[in-house]
Design an enzyme around this catalytic site. Structure first.
Site, PDB file in Angstrom:
ATOM      1  N   ASP A  68       0.823  -1.205   0.000  1.00  0.00           N
ATOM      2  CA  ASP A  68       0.000   0.000   0.000  1.00  0.00           C
ATOM      3  C   ASP A  68       0.860   1.260   0.000  1.00  0.00           C
ATOM      4  OD1 ASP A  68      -2.693   1.314   0.423  1.00  0.00           O
ATOM      5  OD2 ASP A  68      -1.660   1.997   2.237  1.00  0.00           O
ATOM      6  N   GLU A  87       1.595  -0.034  -4.859  1.00  0.00           N
ATOM      7  CA  GLU A  87       0.725   1.109  -5.150  1.00  0.00           C
ATOM      8  C   GLU A  87       1.598   2.350  -5.004  1.00  0.00           C
ATOM      9  OE1 GLU A  87      -3.266   3.470  -3.621  1.00  0.00           O
ATOM     10  OE2 GLU A  87      -1.954   2.451  -2.185  1.00  0.00           O
TER      11      GLU A  87
END
Length: 589
Positions: free
Chosen positions: A253, A290
């Protein structure tokens, strides 16, 4: 059994195990570490007493938190779980060997994939995914967080598994079931921050630093004093998912939020460790980032000066496709909305739209060009919807809330036959009529109110009325976000699902649709008439986003219709194909 904990800021440490207390001794070989031997077995409850604190805290490396983040840890016997490890899998549970280049991912949130919201309930639906043809399930974060329901990005114990989902045993059963069904499992992990409630790490050591700040507060300590052990803590937690549960890949993330000024970055260190484990185990393990940097060095091999991660989400592709489909132009969509089909064509051939161009949303130039000769297309994931792009909307509305089935079919065609590794968001494949909204379950009433008012304040700035924004703390918000499993078998949903299955099958059976040569992709479009066509080897794909039919010249190539959303005649001798309004067609030899 030996227990250990890193607590360099304390003068003494004791361990509470069931009803007994054991003094811990400093490790003579490792500064800041404390050790104790004590009899324990699977399920034994334990915690650590730091200095004069009378309340035991859970183990930072605890694998199970039966009573939540503020309760005691519990011992987990992984041999008893029978979890498929990285080096050896039990009979009948061998992990799939599908490399990322050939993958089709399916993003799934355990808490809303079914009304029950558990690993076991999700595993009971794996047959739907195998029939769809996807190769990997990507689970949103499953680390322990306060309350029962949430997205998972407020996790506070990176080594643990959320108990209401089924805890470690539930994750082990799910992974085994997925592998038995021929599906790989990817897990979303969060290293850039911990949640605002239930985080006990600061009491143990310098896990955070004020030298850097993030949108969530103090940054995780990756480069300040004490960071060696913090990096080892995060690295160990990441590798444990591979070793102890047989996970096949991790989605990292927001890596752009990792404040790390060291010469050898944490991401490089992690990528090297995962590559080493993959070589040792003979399994194609991978890391997917990401990142909003639009920087090809994220996935460039370490030997060539990159971080060495294996792929990254490509939000630029999503934004261009979203604008082309919806006409939206707010916030970061603004740059893409000026000429959305041109933006889509650029991302399909050059990966990033922002490759050193002006970004009006950021108020500066942004990104770096991708060298298409050195960068294979499977370094990027392409998608029409994700948890972020749906759930962060005011009402959590999917594309199905505003687009016709035909336009949804066009989105599927571009995503599943395009150059990037495709990823679907759960329910997308049948045009789910359920929203996917932002929901939380914070037990702390002050934090709950802050989240509620903050969410409403955020969207009030964009013209929404407070009463129109779903209350994240209302259990009904989570309930509305659960998939309705009666939909796939009825109405327009079944037709769209059949289309997705057809496209996934075409990707599997036509090697041209998995060709990693990004430079070989050819795209043509007409902004005014709203059509786009692209070539992948001998395969042609044409999408018509206009309600009016269009005629597109493909050239004299002898292709025939392989699949079409609406009936389409094979191209004539002149190489022209007539595409109905809001429809897509795939053609090949």
């Amino acid at each position: 059994m030996q227990f250990e904990v890193w607590a360099p800021l304390t003068g003494q440490v004791a361990m509470r195990l069931d009803d007994a207390t054991y003094d811990m001794a400093p490790d003579p070989n490792r500064d800041g570490w404390w050790l104790a031997e004590a009899p324990a077995s699977d399920g034994s409850r334990y915690g650590f007493l730091l200095d004069d604190d009378p309340v035991p805290r859970p183990d930072p490396r605890g694998r199970r938190l039966p009573d939540g983040p503020d309760g005691l840890s519990a011992v987990v016997d992984f041999e008893a779980l029978g979890a498929p490890g990285a080096s050896e899998s039990p009979p009948g549970r061998a992990a799939p060997r599908v490399p990322l280049q050939d993958a089709v991912l399916y993003e799934l949130h355990v808490g809303t994939f079914t009304a029950e919201g558990t690993f076991d309930a999700a595993a009971a639906r794996l047959g739907h995914l195998t029939a769809l043809g996807v190769t990997h399930v990507e689970l949103m974060p499953v680390c322990s967080f306060p309350g029962r329901h949430g997205w998972g990005y407020d996790g506070v114990a990176p080594w643990s598994v959320h108990e209401p989902y089924g805890g470690p045993a539930g994750l082990a059963r799910f992974t085994a079931a997925a592998h038995a069904a021929g599906l790989g499992v990817v897990l979303d992990v969060v290293h850039n921050h911990l949640g605002p409630s239930g985080n006990h790490l600061p009491a143990f050591g310098p896990y955070f630093t004020d030298a850097h700040h993030t949108p969530w507060g103090a940054a995780v300590n990756l480069d300040a004093p004490g960071s060696d052990e913090v990096r080892a803590y995060l690295l160990g937690s990441a590798l444990a998912w591979f070793r102890d549960y047989g996970i096949d890949g991790l989605r990292l993330d927001a890596v752009h939020a990792l404040a790390d000024g060291r010469a050898l970055t944490f991401l490089e260190e992690l990528a090297a460790a995962v590559d080493g484990l993959a070589a040792e185990s003979g399994r194609p393990l991978f890391l997917i980032a990401e990142s909003d940097r639009c920087d090809p060095r994220t996935t460039l091999p370490r030997a060539e000066g990159g971080t060495g991660l294996h792929a990254q989400w490509n939000d630029d592709f999503h934004h261009a496709l979203h604008c082309a489909l919806t006409g939206e132009s707010q916030a970061y969509y603004g740059d893409f909305a000026r000429a959305p089909l041109a933006a889509l064509a650029k991302t399909m051939t050059r990966a990033f739209f922002h490759d050193g161009t002006w970004s009006s949303f950021r108020g500066r130039h942004h990104g770096r060009p991708v060298d298409r000769r050195r960068t294979p297309a499977h370094r990027f994931l392409g998608y029409a919807q994700t948890h972020d792009q749906v759930g962060n909307r005011a009402l959590g509305d999917r594309l199905s809330a505003s687009l016709s089935p035909g336009l949804q079919a066009c989105a599927a065609a571009v995503t599943l036959t395009g150059p990037f590794v495709p990823m679907l968001f759960m329910g997308e494949e049948w045009g789910a009529g359920t929203a996917w909204q932002y929901f939380t379950d914070h037990p702390d009433p002050e934090l709950a109110e802050a989240v509620r008012t903050g969410r409403r304040r955020e969207f009030a700035a964009h013209g929404w009325k407070a009463e129109e924004i779903p209350d994240p703390q209302d259990p009904a918000t989570r309930d509305r976000s659960c998939l309705d499993w009666t939909e796939p078998g009825r109405g327009p949903h079944a037709r769209l699902l059949a289309w997705y299955r057809t496209l996934v099958a075409l990707r599997r059976t036509h090697p041209d649709l998995r060709d990693p040569d990004l430079a070989a992709v050819r795209v043509a479009h007409d902004e005014e008439r709203r059509w786009l066509t692209f070539r992948r080897g001998d395969v042609r794909v044409a999408v018509n986003l206009s309600p009016e039919p269009v005629t597109i010249a493909l050239g004299r190539n002898g292709v025939r219709v392989l699949a079409a959303w609406e009936p389409v005649e094979h191209p004539g001798a002149d190489g022209r194909v007539h595409v109905p309004g809001e429809s897509a067609v795939v053609l090949g030899p």
